[in-house]
Each structure stands twice: as structure tokens, then as C-alpha cells.
Write a protein that holds these residues in place. Structure first.
Motif, PDB file in Angstrom:
ATOM      1  N   CYS A   1       0.830  -1.209   0.000  1.00 58.45           N
ATOM      2  CA  CYS A   1       0.000   0.000   0.000  1.00 58.45           C
ATOM      3  C   CYS A   1       0.861   1.255   0.000  1.00 58.45           C
ATOM      4  O   CYS A   1       0.570   2.221  -0.721  1.00 58.45           O
ATOM      5  CB  CYS A   1      -0.930  -0.004   1.214  1.00 58.45           C
ATOM      6  N   ARG A   2       1.913   1.247   0.793  1.00 61.27           N
ATOM      7  CA  ARG A   2       2.802   2.407   0.853  1.00 61.27           C
ATOM      8  C   ARG A   2       3.489   2.646  -0.487  1.00 61.27           C
ATOM      9  O   ARG A   2       3.545   3.781  -0.981  1.00 61.27           O
ATOM     10  CB  ARG A   2       3.825   2.208   1.964  1.00 61.27           C
TER      11      ARG A   2
ATOM     12  N   ASP B   1       2.543   1.641  -3.487  1.00 56.59           N
ATOM     13  CA  ASP B   1       1.564   2.045  -4.499  1.00 56.59           C
ATOM     14  C   ASP B   1       1.216   3.523  -4.370  1.00 56.59           C
ATOM     15  O   ASP B   1       1.119   4.246  -5.370  1.00 56.59           O
ATOM     16  CB  ASP B   1       0.313   1.178  -4.359  1.00 56.59           C
ATOM     17  N   TRP B   2       1.042   3.989  -3.132  1.00 59.02           N
ATOM     18  CA  TRP B   2       0.723   5.401  -2.921  1.00 59.02           C
ATOM     19  C   TRP B   2       1.892   6.295  -3.325  1.00 59.02           C
ATOM     20  O   TRP B   2       1.691   7.366  -3.919  1.00 59.02           O
ATOM     21  CB  TRP B   2       0.363   5.616  -1.453  1.00 59.02           C
ATOM     22  N   HIS B   3       3.106   5.875  -3.050  1.00 57.42           N
ATOM     23  CA  HIS B   3       4.280   6.645  -3.455  1.00 57.42           C
ATOM     24  C   HIS B   3       4.364   6.765  -4.976  1.00 57.42           C
ATOM     25  O   HIS B   3       4.693   7.835  -5.505  1.00 57.42           O
ATOM     26  CB  HIS B   3       5.550   5.997  -2.907  1.00 57.42           C
TER      27      HIS B   3
ATOM     28  N   LYS C   1       1.878   6.584  -7.211  1.00 57.17           N
ATOM     29  CA  LYS C   1       0.816   7.461  -7.714  1.00 57.17           C
ATOM     30  C   LYS C   1       1.137   8.929  -7.434  1.00 57.17           C
ATOM     31  O   LYS C   1       0.904   9.799  -8.288  1.00 57.17           O
ATOM     32  CB  LYS C   1      -0.516   7.075  -7.072  1.00 57.17           C
TER      33      LYS C   1
END
Length: 404
Positions: A263-264, A266-268, A270
């Protein structure tokens, strides 16, 4: 030469999984034996000349040279002749295991890392094939030496013309993965400074503050999963160590950690693409990330993942043709971006920048990002006129009153 690494999830059979597990265990034993050989040599040279310790002494001849990667590779050849089970693993894979140990000692000497430690059962999670032969890739499958064709989920196309230099097989709680390093005989130019400038300041209140006024709140990936992690770890502690239920509970903990990490990341990714949408130059602070991780707020800094974000942002900038550079991070929050006067140290509770010299007021993190942008422009050699205009970094320009 241009290198890229592609990661795919393997779909091995049960026999291939058992073979992977055996190879990891043999690599672990080779690693531990080589580490013990080096450790014994170091301890034999650390004892006093005129006294012996109370428990034991390491007696190694004084003319014995320090074990190195080359000497241990020669010893590996002799060990393969003495122990037939080592012949089941490719010799290049075992040599890469010794090279991994050599890199651990180099990191200890040059980067102040700790002394390499022995790996207990299950801690060795990857092995490397430095050579794969001719045409190792098929449609959704790869040919590994001494293992054969292994299927993988080809989630993206691999460009033509590349040569597979190495393959790393990695074991994770979600399955087996292969990392293919491909090399192209081309020269890719680095992006040049151009377009709109964007300075970035990272923090814990706002994960990212940009010089044009964008504030992105920091998501708390690990903090949100901490309650569930506490329950799972309590369940592990109540199981008998080594039992089947203990392994099942331990796997649930590992799955949660992997989910948080995914999750971390993927957010980075994006966020990095969002930053590159409207920027030609990106400047960030060159922070001491190790020092931040060891401070009072180290847990939150590690949860934010500043180092991973900078690496992903640099990769995204390279792919999209955006210039990326790190600048000096000292006193970015103590300097006014409008007039350049040092305003003094601010408390953590003070979230607004107000300059007593020119009256410029803005968010504290945005002001720091604007200072980063100014330092970045100065580093790439832009003129003082561009700095004074301030049109690229969001600083209002002070208009001179007309002379009558």
C-alpha cells in the motif's frame, strides 16, 4: 548500456517449490559457513599477545591470509567434491551467495553497517542466477539452469532487443517472484533542466509540500494496521514455537506486513506521477534519513518511507523526462524565500512562516519547499533574474512603485 529490472510472479509446480526450498537451505548453509570462517579469522587476530582469554582461543597460523571472495570460491570447489549434495545447486548460484557475503563486509567497512550475522532457518529468501544461457525467455515462462522451464504471470510486455543478464528468485509470503535484469546496448540521455520548477519539502504533518502551494496529508499505513498487528503477534506468542499453528499465525503476520508495504509503495508511485504531471524540474532535500529514523519520531519517519519515495520519484522523473536533483537541506525552514533573510529557528507547533523583514506570510512547509526550489535553480545555473521573478516557484513578486 541501459539496464531495467522487471518483476513477475512465478507459478511453479510443487516439485519446483520443493527444489527452490532446498536451494535456499543450501545457500544459507554456505553463507553461514563462509561467515564463520571469516569470523574465526578476525577473532584469532583480536586476542592479546601476552594473555589468553578464560574460555577459548582461536589459533590460526599467522601466515594465513584473510578469507576473501576469491579464496572462498576456491574452497567451494573443493567442498563440492567432498559433499555431493552441493552439486545439486548451480555453482554460479553458490558463488553469488559468497559475493553477497563479501558485499556485506564491504558495507560494514565503507558504510558503517553492523557486522554480518548468521542467518537462521528461513531467513535466506533469495538466490541469483548470473547466467541464463541462450533464449531463456518464452511466452510466460523462463528457463532456469538445473531447474528447467518455470511459468510466470507476464503482467507486462518485455521490450525486444534486451539481453537477460541475471535472474533473482525471491520467496515472499504471497508466493515466489522472479526479478529479471535486462540490458540494452543503447545510451539514454539524462533529462536536462527545463520547464516549470517544483521544490518539494517532506514532513510528518504534510507528507509533501510543494513550492506552488500543494499540501498532501501523510497517510498512516502502519499506524492504521498496528491494532490488527498487535492481535496477530499475540496469537503467535501463544503458539508452541515450531508447530503448524505457529507457522500459520506467523504467516498471517507476514501477510499483514507485506500488505502495508505494498500500500505504501503504491501510494508513493501514484504521488510521484502526480508531481511529474506539471513539472519540468523537481528538487528535493538531501536528508539524513538514517538520523531521522533513529530520532524521537523515528517510527513515524519509517512509516512515511521518505527514502523509498525519493527513489521512486527519481525513477519516475527519469521515465517521464523530468529533471531531478537533491539540494542542501540545512535551514530550509529558517530562511524567507521572498527576501532571503534568516528568520530563526521555529518550533514544531509553529506552522506559519511570517517574515519580519518583508512581511511575506505562507505555510511553513510551503516556504521551505520554495527555498528548496531556489537552491535547485541556483544549482543548475539559472540567472538571478529568474530567481527574482519567482514565477516558477509560486513566490509573489514585489512590484516597485513607479517613479513620478
Amino acid at each position: 548500456m541501459f539496464n531495467l529490472t522487471y518483476e513477475f510472479k512465478l507459478k511453479p509446480t510443487q516439485n519446483q517449490i520443493a527444489l527452490f526450498e532446498d536451494w535456499l537451505e543450501l545457500c544459507r548453509r554456505v553463507y553461514n559457513y563462509a561467515l564463520a570462517e571469516r569470523k574465526d579469522w578476525f577473532k584469532s587476530r583480536s586476542c592479546q599477545i601476552n594473555a589468553c582469554s578464560l574460555c577459548c582461543e582461536y589459533i590460526i597460523p599467522s601466515n594465513a591470509s584473510r578469507p576473501t571472495y576469491a579464496s572462498q570460491c576456491r574452497g567451494l570447489t573443493q567442498a563440492r567434491a567432498q559433499y555431493p549434495e552441493l552439486n545439486a545447486v548451480s555453482v554460479h548460484v553458490l558463488q553469488q551467495t559468497l559475493k553477497r557475503l563479501e558485499q556485506a563486509f564491504v558495507s560494514m567497512w565503507e558504510r558503517n553497517h553492523g557486522f554480518p550475522r548468521f542467518k537462521k532457518q528461513g531467513r535466506m529468501r533469495s538466490f541469483v542466477f548470473p547466467q541464463l544461457g541462450v533464449n531463456p525467455l518464452g511466452q510466460g515462462q523462463i528457463k532456469l539452469p538445473k531447474i528447467g522451464w518455470v511459468k510466470f504471470r507476464q503482467s507486462r510486455d518485455i521490450p525486444d532487443g534486451g539481453v537477460v543478464k541475471q535472474a533473482r528468485v525471491v520467496k515472499r509470503v504471497s508466493g515466489w517472484y522472479v526479478m529479471l535484469t535486462l540490458q540494452w546496448d543503447v545510451s539514454v540521455p539524462q533529462p536536462m533542466p527545463h520547464g516549470e520548477v517544483l521544490g518539494i519539502d517532506v514532513g510528518l504533518t504534510s507528507f509533501v509540500a510543494t513550492s506552488n502551494g500543494l499540501l498532501v496529508k501523510r497517510p498512516r499505513f502502519f499506524a492504521e494496521a498496528e491494532c490488527k498487528l498487535k492481535l496477530l503477534q499475540k496469537s503467535v506468542s501463544r503458539k508452541r514455537i515450531g508447530s503448524n499453528n505457529w507457522h500459520k499465525a506467523h504467516k498471517k503476520v507476514a501477510k499483514l506486513h507485506e500488505y502495508v508495504a505494498n500500500c505504501r509503495k503504491d501510494w508513493h508511485r501514484k504521488l510521484s506521477h502526480q508531481i511529474c504531471n506539471h513539472a519540468g524540474m523537481v528538487f528535493v532535500e538531501d536528508l539524513n534519513l538514517v538520523g531521522l529514523s533513529r530520532g524521537m519520531l523515528g517510527k513515524h519517519c519509517l512509516d512515511a518511507g521518505f527514502g523509498q519515495f525519493f527513489n521512486i520519484l527519481e525513477q519516475t522523473c527519469f521515465k517521464r523526462g523530468v529533471y531531478f536533483q537533491k539540494v542542501d537541506s540545512r535551514k530550509t525552514s529558517q530562511i524567507c524565500p521572498s527576501c532571503g533573510v534568516e528568520t530563526g529557528k521555529k518550533e514544531l507547533s509553529e506552522r506559519t512562516h511570517t517574515c519580519s523583514n518583508c512581511g511575506y506570510t505562507t505555510d511553513r512547509d510551503v516556504a521551505a519547499a520554495q527555498v528548496v526550489a531556489i537552491r535547485g535553480l541556483a544549482a543548475v545555473g539559472h540567472t538571478v533574474k529568474m530567481l527574482a521573478e519567482g514565477k516558477f516557484i509560486g513566490i509573489p513578486v514585489k512590484q516597485e512603485s513607479p517613479a513620478f
